[in-house]
Design an enzyme around this catalytic site. Structure first.
Site, PDB file in Angstrom:
ATOM      1  N   ASP A 157       0.848  -1.033   0.122  1.00 12.68           N
ATOM      2  CA  ASP A 157       0.031   0.058  -0.039  1.00 12.68           C
ATOM      3  C   ASP A 157       0.950   1.391  -0.166  1.00 12.68           C
ATOM      4  OD1 ASP A 157      -2.392   1.643   0.465  1.00 12.68           O
ATOM      5  OD2 ASP A 157      -1.595   1.916   2.552  1.00 12.68           O
ATOM      6  N   GLY A 192      -7.577   3.614   3.773  1.00 12.41           N
ATOM      7  CA  GLY A 192      -7.843   2.601   2.901  1.00 12.41           C
ATOM      8  C   GLY A 192      -8.904   2.617   2.041  1.00 12.41           C
ATOM      9  N   ARG A 209     -12.030   8.041  -2.317  1.00 12.52           N
ATOM     10  CA  ARG A 209     -12.402   9.319  -1.824  1.00 12.52           C
ATOM     11  C   ARG A 209     -13.968   9.326  -1.475  1.00 12.52           C
ATOM     12  NH1 ARG A 209     -10.143  13.140  -6.440  1.00 12.52           N
ATOM     13  NH2 ARG A 209      -8.416  12.186  -5.989  1.00 12.52           N
ATOM     14  N   SER A 244      -5.575   5.244  -3.736  1.00  7.86           N
ATOM     15  CA  SER A 244      -5.497   6.804  -4.172  1.00  7.86           C
ATOM     16  C   SER A 244      -5.590   7.051  -5.655  1.00  7.86           C
ATOM     17  CB  SER A 244      -4.489   7.386  -3.476  1.00  7.86           C
ATOM     18  OG  SER A 244      -4.061   8.696  -3.795  1.00  7.86           O
ATOM     19  N   ASN A 251      -4.265   9.663  -6.644  1.00  4.19           N
ATOM     20  CA  ASN A 251      -2.827  10.337  -6.837  1.00  4.19           C
ATOM     21  C   ASN A 251      -1.996   9.552  -6.498  1.00  4.19           C
ATOM     22  OD1 ASN A 251      -4.169  13.054  -6.647  1.00  4.19           O
ATOM     23  ND2 ASN A 251      -4.928  12.574  -4.728  1.00  4.19           N
ATOM     24  N   LYS A 309     -10.886  -1.053  -1.429  1.00  2.00           N
ATOM     25  CA  LYS A 309     -10.716  -1.865  -0.298  1.00  2.00           C
ATOM     26  C   LYS A 309     -11.976  -1.755   0.996  1.00  2.00           C
ATOM     27  CE  LYS A 309      -5.742  -0.871  -0.952  1.00  2.00           C
ATOM     28  NZ  LYS A 309      -4.596  -0.099  -0.484  1.00  2.00           N
ATOM     29  N   GLU A 316       0.214  -3.252   4.554  1.00  3.41           N
ATOM     30  CA  GLU A 316      -1.139  -2.520   4.756  1.00  3.41           C
ATOM     31  C   GLU A 316      -0.894  -1.758   6.128  1.00  3.41           C
ATOM     32  OE1 GLU A 316      -3.409  -0.754   3.577  1.00  3.41           O
ATOM     33  OE2 GLU A 316      -4.073  -1.406   1.818  1.00  3.41           O
ATOM     34  N   ASP A 317      -1.383  -0.554   5.961  1.00  2.00           N
ATOM     35  CA  ASP A 317      -1.481  -0.004   7.481  1.00  2.00           C
ATOM     36  C   ASP A 317      -3.094   0.375   7.830  1.00  2.00           C
ATOM     37  OD1 ASP A 317      -2.027   2.314   5.448  1.00  2.00           O
ATOM     38  OD2 ASP A 317      -1.675   3.748   6.800  1.00  2.00           O
TER      39      ASP A 317
HETATM   40  C1  BG6 Z   1      -6.071   5.773   0.458  1.00  2.00           C
HETATM   41  C2  BG6 Z   1      -6.096   6.590   1.793  1.00  2.00           C
HETATM   42  O1  BG6 Z   1      -4.694   5.289   0.135  1.00  2.00           O
HETATM   43  O2  BG6 Z   1      -6.421   6.567  -0.702  1.00  2.00           O
HETATM   44  C3  BG6 Z   1      -7.147   7.021   1.933  1.00  2.00           C
HETATM   45  O3  BG6 Z   1      -5.634   5.651   2.761  1.00  2.00           O
HETATM   46  C4  BG6 Z   1      -7.601   8.000   1.010  1.00  2.00           C
HETATM   47  O4  BG6 Z   1      -7.066   8.144   3.287  1.00  2.00           O
HETATM   48  C5  BG6 Z   1      -7.782   7.103  -0.548  1.00  2.00           C
HETATM   49  O5  BG6 Z   1      -9.045   8.703   1.109  1.00  2.00           O
HETATM   50  C6  BG6 Z   1      -8.152   8.099  -1.646  1.00  2.00           C
HETATM   51  O6  BG6 Z   1      -7.089   8.852  -2.158  1.00  2.00           O
HETATM   52  P1  BG6 Z   1      -7.427   9.984  -3.159  1.00  2.00           P
HETATM   53  O7  BG6 Z   1      -5.828  10.466  -3.496  1.00  2.00           O
HETATM   54  O8  BG6 Z   1      -7.829   9.306  -4.451  1.00  2.00           O
HETATM   55  O9  BG6 Z   1      -8.287  10.950  -2.825  1.00  2.00           O
HETATM   56 MG    MG Z   2      -2.663   3.234   3.698  1.00  2.00          MG
END
Ligand code: BG6
Ligand code: MG
Length: 215
Positions: A9, A46, A49, A116, A118, A145, A169-170
């Site tokens: 992760d 995890g 959004r 994410s 991002n 997840k 994973e955290d």
């Molecule tokens: C996960 C994080 O990796 O990504 C979450 O643990 C976060 O906290 C999720 O909300 C979605 O991320 P993003 O960057 O697509 O908004």
């Molecule tokens: Mg994480």
């Protein structure tokens, strides 16, 4: 089991971005007048959004239109991107690079499974993008997840059967996703908070290669 791939992760495992997701959600929740603290945030680690936004809205008893949800997600993401703007390779957690190097030397593949959107940007800024044999993220899967999809996609991309993969994973949702994918889960964090992993470490730095090889 012989370990042939380790699938990591990103947020909270390889770098401290988990705290910036929390700050950005907290600012949004404050603006909406919804109580939200670090304990609540554990539930959101995890989680993608939209799932995170809806969890917060539900806590505040709010139901919004799709357009309003989109506006709030954009606002949170713009704030998050501003908070991580300073990220450089110095933000890679200690121990990550030595572990990657050791895995590579043993011929063990390295994958990413992130919720994410991002993720590609963050691994680029951390300077580790070329070290992944395969990256699976929220842009390439449709189920968040604890659904196993992102880990299964990573295993497929790496060409390694799930029983030969270890996931790191955290987040509780992530540990569940790894287990549902038929892989072994290693948790990073507090053993009192996280369950279902074969081992719990306080940080990636504490992971010994020999422990992974003996799983
Ligand atoms: C996960 C994080 O990796 O990504 C979450 O643990 C976060 O906290 C999720 O909300 C979605 O991320 P993003 O960057 O697509 O908004
Ligand atoms: Mg994480």
């Amino acid at each position: 089991m012989s370990c042939r791939a380790v699938i990591f992760d990103l947020d909270g495992v390889l770098t401290d971005t988990a705290i910036y997701h929390f700050y950005a959600w907290k600012a949004l929740a404050d603006e909406l007048g919804i109580a939200f603290d670090e304990h609540d945030n554990e539930q959101l680690k995890g989680v993608d959004r939209l799932g995170s936004l809806r969890w917060i809205l539900q806590k505040g008893g709010l139901t919004l239109s799709e357009a309003e949800e989109n506006r709030l997600m954009q606002q949170k993401n713009a704030h998050y991107l501003q908070l991580i703007d300073h990220i450089t390779p110095d933000n890679l957690y200690p121990g990550v690079q030595p572990l990657f190097t050791a895995l590579r030397q043993k011929g063990i593949k390295i994958g990413l499974a992130s919720a994410s959107k991002n993720a590609a940007f963050v691994v680029e800024r951390l300077g580790i993008a070329p070290q992944f044999d395969y990256v699976a993220d929220a842009n390439t899967v449709s189920n968040s997840k604890p659904d196993p999809e992102v880990f299964l996609l990573a295993a497929k991309g790496l060409g390694v059967a799930p029983p030969h993969c270890i996931g790191v994973e955290d987040a509780q949702a992530g540990i569940e996703a790894i287990n549902r994918a038929g892989m072994k889960a290693i948790a990073i964090g507090d053993a009192k908070v996280l369950s279902g992993a074969i081992r719990v470490y306080s940080s990636v730095k504490a992971i010994q290669l020999k422990d992974l090889l003996s799983v």
